[in-house]
Design a protein around this motif. Structure first.
Motif, PDB file in Angstrom:
ATOM      1  N   GLY A  72      31.961  34.408  49.109  1.00  0.00           N
ATOM      2  CA  GLY A  72      31.668  34.183  47.697  1.00  0.00           C
ATOM      3  C   GLY A  72      31.609  35.479  46.913  1.00  0.00           C
ATOM      4  O   GLY A  72      32.131  35.571  45.796  1.00  0.00           O
ATOM      5  N   ILE A  73      30.988  36.479  47.479  1.00  0.00           N
ATOM      6  CA  ILE A  73      30.906  37.781  46.812  1.00  0.00           C
ATOM      7  C   ILE A  73      32.296  38.379  46.649  1.00  0.00           C
ATOM      8  O   ILE A  73      32.631  38.943  45.608  1.00  0.00           O
ATOM      9  CB  ILE A  73      29.962  38.725  47.596  1.00  0.00           C
ATOM     10  CG1 ILE A  73      28.512  38.225  47.473  1.00  0.00           C
ATOM     11  CG2 ILE A  73      30.080  40.159  47.106  1.00  0.00           C
ATOM     12  CD1 ILE A  73      27.534  38.941  48.378  1.00  0.00           C
ATOM     13  N   THR A  74      33.130  38.229  47.677  1.00  0.00           N
ATOM     14  CA  THR A  74      34.490  38.770  47.610  1.00  0.00           C
ATOM     15  C   THR A  74      35.288  38.077  46.517  1.00  0.00           C
ATOM     16  O   THR A  74      35.978  38.734  45.727  1.00  0.00           O
ATOM     17  CB  THR A  74      35.191  38.591  48.972  1.00  0.00           C
ATOM     18  OG1 THR A  74      34.407  39.227  49.983  1.00  0.00           O
ATOM     19  CG2 THR A  74      36.581  39.179  48.954  1.00  0.00           C
ATOM     20  N   ILE A  75      35.207  36.753  46.440  1.00  0.00           N
ATOM     21  CA  ILE A  75      35.944  36.009  45.412  1.00  0.00           C
ATOM     22  C   ILE A  75      35.453  36.401  44.025  1.00  0.00           C
ATOM     23  O   ILE A  75      36.249  36.598  43.107  1.00  0.00           O
ATOM     24  CB  ILE A  75      35.809  34.492  45.657  1.00  0.00           C
ATOM     25  CG1 ILE A  75      36.601  34.104  46.912  1.00  0.00           C
ATOM     26  CG2 ILE A  75      36.290  33.689  44.456  1.00  0.00           C
ATOM     27  CD1 ILE A  75      36.360  32.695  47.392  1.00  0.00           C
ATOM     28  N   ALA A  76      34.147  36.529  43.861  1.00  0.00           N
ATOM     29  CA  ALA A  76      33.594  36.937  42.570  1.00  0.00           C
ATOM     30  C   ALA A  76      34.078  38.329  42.183  1.00  0.00           C
ATOM     31  O   ALA A  76      34.437  38.573  41.029  1.00  0.00           O
ATOM     32  CB  ALA A  76      32.069  36.889  42.611  1.00  0.00           C
ATOM     33  N   ALA A  77      34.122  39.231  43.135  1.00  0.00           N
ATOM     34  CA  ALA A  77      34.585  40.593  42.844  1.00  0.00           C
ATOM     35  C   ALA A  77      36.054  40.591  42.430  1.00  0.00           C
ATOM     36  O   ALA A  77      36.446  41.311  41.499  1.00  0.00           O
ATOM     37  CB  ALA A  77      34.379  41.484  44.068  1.00  0.00           C
ATOM     38  N   ILE A  78      36.860  39.770  43.085  1.00  0.00           N
ATOM     39  CA  ILE A  78      38.284  39.689  42.721  1.00  0.00           C
ATOM     40  C   ILE A  78      38.433  39.138  41.310  1.00  0.00           C
ATOM     41  O   ILE A  78      39.230  39.661  40.517  1.00  0.00           O
ATOM     42  CB  ILE A  78      39.046  38.821  43.750  1.00  0.00           C
ATOM     43  CG1 ILE A  78      39.141  39.560  45.086  1.00  0.00           C
ATOM     44  CG2 ILE A  78      40.440  38.462  43.244  1.00  0.00           C
ATOM     45  CD1 ILE A  78      39.657  38.709  46.223  1.00  0.00           C
ATOM     46  N   GLN A  79      37.669  38.100  40.967  1.00  0.00           N
ATOM     47  CA  GLN A  79      37.752  37.525  39.623  1.00  0.00           C
ATOM     48  C   GLN A  79      37.305  38.537  38.569  1.00  0.00           C
ATOM     49  O   GLN A  79      37.922  38.651  37.512  1.00  0.00           O
ATOM     50  CB  GLN A  79      36.893  36.251  39.534  1.00  0.00           C
ATOM     51  CG  GLN A  79      37.452  35.087  40.297  1.00  0.00           C
ATOM     52  CD  GLN A  79      38.804  34.656  39.782  1.00  0.00           C
ATOM     53  OE1 GLN A  79      39.058  34.658  38.587  1.00  0.00           O
ATOM     54  NE2 GLN A  79      39.685  34.296  40.689  1.00  0.00           N
ATOM     55  N   ILE A  80      36.253  39.262  38.848  1.00  0.00           N
ATOM     56  CA  ILE A  80      35.774  40.276  37.900  1.00  0.00           C
ATOM     57  C   ILE A  80      36.830  41.354  37.714  1.00  0.00           C
ATOM     58  O   ILE A  80      37.115  41.790  36.606  1.00  0.00           O
ATOM     59  CB  ILE A  80      34.429  40.876  38.382  1.00  0.00           C
ATOM     60  CG1 ILE A  80      33.323  39.828  38.251  1.00  0.00           C
ATOM     61  CG2 ILE A  80      34.075  42.137  37.609  1.00  0.00           C
ATOM     62  CD1 ILE A  80      32.017  40.228  38.909  1.00  0.00           C
ATOM     63  N   TRP A  81      37.454  41.753  38.810  1.00  0.00           N
ATOM     64  CA  TRP A  81      38.489  42.784  38.725  1.00  0.00           C
ATOM     65  C   TRP A  81      39.690  42.293  37.919  1.00  0.00           C
ATOM     66  O   TRP A  81      40.224  43.011  37.096  1.00  0.00           O
ATOM     67  CB  TRP A  81      38.913  43.198  40.138  1.00  0.00           C
ATOM     68  CG  TRP A  81      39.983  44.233  40.138  1.00  0.00           C
ATOM     69  CD1 TRP A  81      39.857  45.558  39.855  1.00  0.00           C
ATOM     70  CD2 TRP A  81      41.370  44.030  40.431  1.00  0.00           C
ATOM     71  NE1 TRP A  81      41.064  46.185  39.944  1.00  0.00           N
ATOM     72  CE2 TRP A  81      42.008  45.262  40.300  1.00  0.00           C
ATOM     73  CE3 TRP A  81      42.105  42.908  40.778  1.00  0.00           C
ATOM     74  CZ2 TRP A  81      43.368  45.405  40.516  1.00  0.00           C
ATOM     75  CZ3 TRP A  81      43.457  43.069  40.996  1.00  0.00           C
ATOM     76  CH2 TRP A  81      44.081  44.301  40.858  1.00  0.00           C
ATOM     77  N   LYS A  82      40.103  41.023  38.140  1.00  0.00           N
ATOM     78  CA  LYS A  82      41.232  40.468  37.381  1.00  0.00           C
ATOM     79  C   LYS A  82      40.897  40.393  35.897  1.00  0.00           C
ATOM     80  O   LYS A  82      41.730  40.724  35.057  1.00  0.00           O
ATOM     81  CB  LYS A  82      41.581  39.070  37.895  1.00  0.00           C
ATOM     82  CG  LYS A  82      42.388  39.068  39.160  1.00  0.00           C
ATOM     83  CD  LYS A  82      42.746  37.643  39.540  1.00  0.00           C
ATOM     84  CE  LYS A  82      43.567  37.592  40.796  1.00  0.00           C
ATOM     85  NZ  LYS A  82      43.893  36.202  41.168  1.00  0.00           N
TER      86      LYS A  82
END
Length: 193
Positions: A72-82
């Motif tokens: 979940g943290i990884t997916i959130a970080a990817i979305q924030i980066w995008k």
């Protein structure tokens, strides 16, 4: 009595007297198991097995939850980066404002009238506008005169997209698709009936 004698007695008890068998049993020191002690030992071992299995289950559950949390943290970080790499609407509007500002600063130095800039826009969109406002701009662009035979049609409100590269005949045909509007072309006049 030796061990071999005891084995012979066990294998062939009929060759020995009762007294000899009793003597062998007395010499054999085999302790009688304590049933209470054996039961307590069994309970302790069973409880340890249960504790070990529940502890293993907890470890597996903790690993599973940790993996989900990390995913979940990884997916959130990817979305924030995008989202951070995309320009926000305020940045887009500031860039469009910058373009308008640059166009406005260039226009006076080139001495281009602002009306020619507006006319160069090929498509105009009207949202909830009076029919008379729309038709006045179209008539001025194509250099036609407007004659209203029905005054009520002036106040009809429309959503209309006008492509300036479209011939006047096609624009009139688009207007005639509306129920409350009928236009005819005669001698450079738009006659609204």
């Amino acid at each position: 009595m030796t061990r071999e004698d005891k084995l012979r007695m066990l294998l062939h008890p009929d060759q020995y007297t009762e007294e000899q068998l009793d003597q062998m049993l007395q010499e054999t020191n085999s302790p009688v198991p304590d049933a209470e002690e054996a039961w307590n030992r069994f309970e302790r071992e069973t409880i340890n097995v249960k504790k070990t299995s529940s502890s293993a289950f907890r470890k597996i559950a903790a690993m599973f939850i940790g993996t989900l949390l990390l995913s979940g943290i990884t997916i959130a970080a990817i979305q924030i980066w995008k989202n951070a790499s995309r320009p926000t609407s305020s940045e887009q509007s500031s860039s469009s404002t910058k373009l308008h500002t640059e166009r406005d600063t260039i226009a006076p130095t080139l001495e281009v009238p602002t009306s020619s800039i507006e006319e160069s826009e090929p498509v105009k969109i009207y949202e909830d506008s009076d029919f008379s406002t729309i038709l006045n701009e179209i008539a001025a662009y194509y250099q036609y005169e407007i004659v209203y035979q029905n005054e009520g049609s002036k106040h009809v409100r429309l959503y209309f997209t006008w492509d300036k590269s479209t011939p006047i005949e096609d624009v009139v045909a688009m207007f005639n698709k509306f129920d409350r509007i009928h236009i005819t072309l005669e001698n450079r006049q738009l006659i609204v009936k």
